[in-house]
Design a protein around this motif. Structure first.
Motif, mmCIF file in Angstrom:
data_model
loop_
_atom_site.group_PDB
_atom_site.id
_atom_site.type_symbol
_atom_site.label_atom_id
_atom_site.label_comp_id
_atom_site.label_asym_id
_atom_site.label_seq_id
_atom_site.Cartn_x
_atom_site.Cartn_y
_atom_site.Cartn_z
ATOM 1 N N UNK A 108 3.784 17.901 -36.334
ATOM 2 C CA UNK A 108 3.592 18.959 -37.319
ATOM 3 C C UNK A 108 4.000 20.296 -36.689
ATOM 4 N N UNK A 109 4.458 21.223 -37.527
ATOM 5 C CA UNK A 109 4.865 22.533 -37.040
ATOM 6 C C UNK A 109 4.300 23.620 -37.953
ATOM 7 N N UNK A 119 -0.797 24.476 -33.266
ATOM 8 C CA UNK A 119 -1.362 23.627 -34.327
ATOM 9 C C UNK A 119 -2.875 23.761 -34.403
ATOM 10 N N UNK A 120 -3.524 23.740 -33.244
ATOM 11 C CA UNK A 120 -4.986 23.786 -33.238
ATOM 12 C C UNK A 120 -5.505 25.185 -33.569
ATOM 13 N N UNK A 121 -4.735 26.216 -33.204
ATOM 14 C CA UNK A 121 -5.105 27.570 -33.623
ATOM 15 C C UNK A 121 -5.054 27.679 -35.147
ATOM 16 N N UNK A 122 -4.011 27.096 -35.742
ATOM 17 C CA UNK A 122 -3.884 27.121 -37.202
ATOM 18 C C UNK A 122 -5.064 26.417 -37.870
ATOM 19 N N UNK A 123 -5.401 25.223 -37.382
ATOM 20 C CA UNK A 123 -6.488 24.444 -37.980
ATOM 21 C C UNK A 123 -7.817 25.182 -37.812
ATOM 22 N N UNK A 124 -8.022 25.758 -36.639
ATOM 23 C CA UNK A 124 -9.257 26.499 -36.383
ATOM 24 C C UNK A 124 -9.395 27.675 -37.362
ATOM 25 N N UNK A 125 -8.264 28.285 -37.687
ATOM 26 C CA UNK A 125 -8.282 29.434 -38.592
ATOM 27 C C UNK A 125 -8.402 29.027 -40.063
#
Length: 332
Positions: A110-111, A186-192
Motif C-alpha cells: 500500500x502507498x 503507512x502506519x503514520x497514516x493509519x494512526x492519524x
C-alpha cells in the motif's frame, strides 16, 4: 517513488501444494534446506516476453516461514483465449486473511501517495489461509478506508488472465526477512485515521482474549489477568472492540501489556513515548520472533520484552512476572 507500469501482462494464477517427505514409514512436512516448509506455491505476473516480474511474487520461506514460492522465472507465451482485464490496474499482491500477516507484509504494497480512484481495477491474489479463499473482514475494510481504496474496484485473481496495464508496487516488508523504513508512512497514516481518547490517555492496559482458555503456549492466562488487575492495569478483550476502537486504545495508552503473538505487532499503531510490553511464552521464551523485531524497528513507540519464566506445562511463574511488571510500572 518511481512507479513502473507493465503493459500486456500475463498472470499465472496462485497454486499451492503440500510438501511431504518420507522418513522411514512416517510422512513429514519437510523439504531439504527448509525443514519447516509446509507449502510450495506458484503464481505471479509475467512480461509479454514470458519473463517473471519478480516484484509480483510473495517473498518468503525464511527463518521458519512455512511457505516458499517456486514460481517459474520464465513461461512460454500462451496463445489460448483467456480473459483479459482491460483498463488501468494496480496489483496489491497476495491477500492475507490473517491479521498479523496483513498489517505487516500485506500492507507493505500500500502507498499513502497513491490515488487508488484513478485505477479501473485493484487486483489481489489468494494465499494459503482458509484453503486459498479470500475473506475480506471488517479490519480489512477499515484499512482500505484509511488508504481510500474503493472496495468496489477490488478484483480477485483466481484464474490465469491477461492484464492490459498494471502497476506493481514493491513489497516493502518481507516476512522474517527485512523491512523498508518507507513503510513508516503507512502506519503514520493509519494512526492519524483515529482520534486519541483523552479519557484513556496515560492508561495502562493488558490486551487479552476471551478464548485464552484455548491458548496453549501459556496455560495460566487468568492468573496473569488477576496480577494485572492487582497492579491497576485494565484488562481489554480485543474481540469486544472493533478494529477502530482497538486502534484508539493503542493510540491513547501509556503502556500496553500483551502476550506473544500478532497482538504485539500493534506497537505499529502506538504513539511516540508510549510502550508495548510483550510477555513471552514457551514458543519464544528468550527473544521475540523475527517479525516482532522488524515491527519494533519501524514503530515509534518503545518496546520491552519479558523473557518466559515458567515450567514445562507452559505455566508462567507469577511471582517472577510480578517482579518484572513492578519494575516496568515503577519506571512510568
Amino acid at each position: 517513488m518511481v512507479k513502473y507500469t507493465n503493459e500486456n501482462v500475463f498472470y499465472l494464477s496462485f497454486k499451492k501444494k503440500r510438501v511431504w517427505k518420507f522418513k522411514g514409514i512416517t510422512l513429514w512436512n519437510r523439504i531439504p534446506l527448509s525443514p519447516k516448509c509446509k507449502f510450495i506455491t506458484e503464481g505471479g505476473m509475467y512480461e509479454n516476453t514470458g519473463h517473471l516480474i519478480h516484484d509480483s511474487i510473495r517473498k518468503g520461506g525464511m527463518d521458519g516461514d512455512h511457505v516458499i514460492s517456486k514460481t517459474p522465472i520464465y513461461i512460454k507465451k500462451s496463445n489460448s483465449k483467456i480473459k483479459k482485464i482491460t483498463g488501468k490496474s494496480i496489483y496489491l499482491g497476495c491477500f492475507f486473511n490473517h491479521y498479523g500477516h496483513f498489517i505487516t507484509e500485506g500492507l507493505s504494497r500500500f502507498r499513502i501517495s497513491e490515488n487508488y480512484s484513478q485505477y479501473d481495477n485493484i487486483l489481489i491474489s489468494p494465499f494459503v489461509f482458509d484453503r486459498g479463499a479470500i475473506n475480506i473482514k471488517s479490519f480489512h475494510e477499515f484499512f482500505f478506508e484509511c488508504f481510500k481504496i474503493p472496495r468496489d474496484k477490488i478484483m480477485i485473481l483466481d484464474n490465469d488472465v491477461k492484464i492490459e496495464s498494471v502497476v506493481i508496487p514493491k513489497q516493502l516488508w518481507t516476512i522474517n526477512g527485512d523491512v523498508d523504513p518507507l513503510i513508516k508512512e503507512n502506519y503514520n497514516l493509519i494512526r492519524n485515521c483515529v482520534e486519541k481518547n483523552e479519557e484513556l490517555s496515560g492508561g495502562n492496559f493488558f490486551i487479552s482474549r476471551r478464548e485464552n482458555k484455548n491458548y496453549q503456549r501459556i496455560s495460566n492466562i487468568p492468573e496473569i489477568e488477576s496480577l494485572m488487575r492487582e497492579k491497576g492495569v485494565e484488562i481489554i478483550y480485543a474481540e469486544d472492540f472493533t478494529i477502530e476502537e482497538q486502534l484508539i486504545i493503542y493510540k491513547s495508552a501509556n503502556t500496553i501489556f500483551t502476550v506473544s503473538g500478532s497482538g504485539a505487532h500493534n506497537i505499529l499503531f502506538m504513539c511516540e513515548g508510549s510502550k508495548m510490553v510483550e510477555i513471552a511464552d514457551s514458543r519464544t521464551p528468550i527473544t521475540p520472533i523475527r517479525m516482532q523485531q522488524l515491527a519494533n524497528i519501524v514503530a515509534v513507540a518503545d518496546y520491552e520484552f519479558i523473557p518466559f519464566e515458567g515450567d514445562t506445562n507452559q505455566k508462567w511463574n507469577i511471582n517472577s512476572l510480578e517482579n518484572s511488571v513492578n519494575a516496568i510500572l515503577n519506571c512510568i
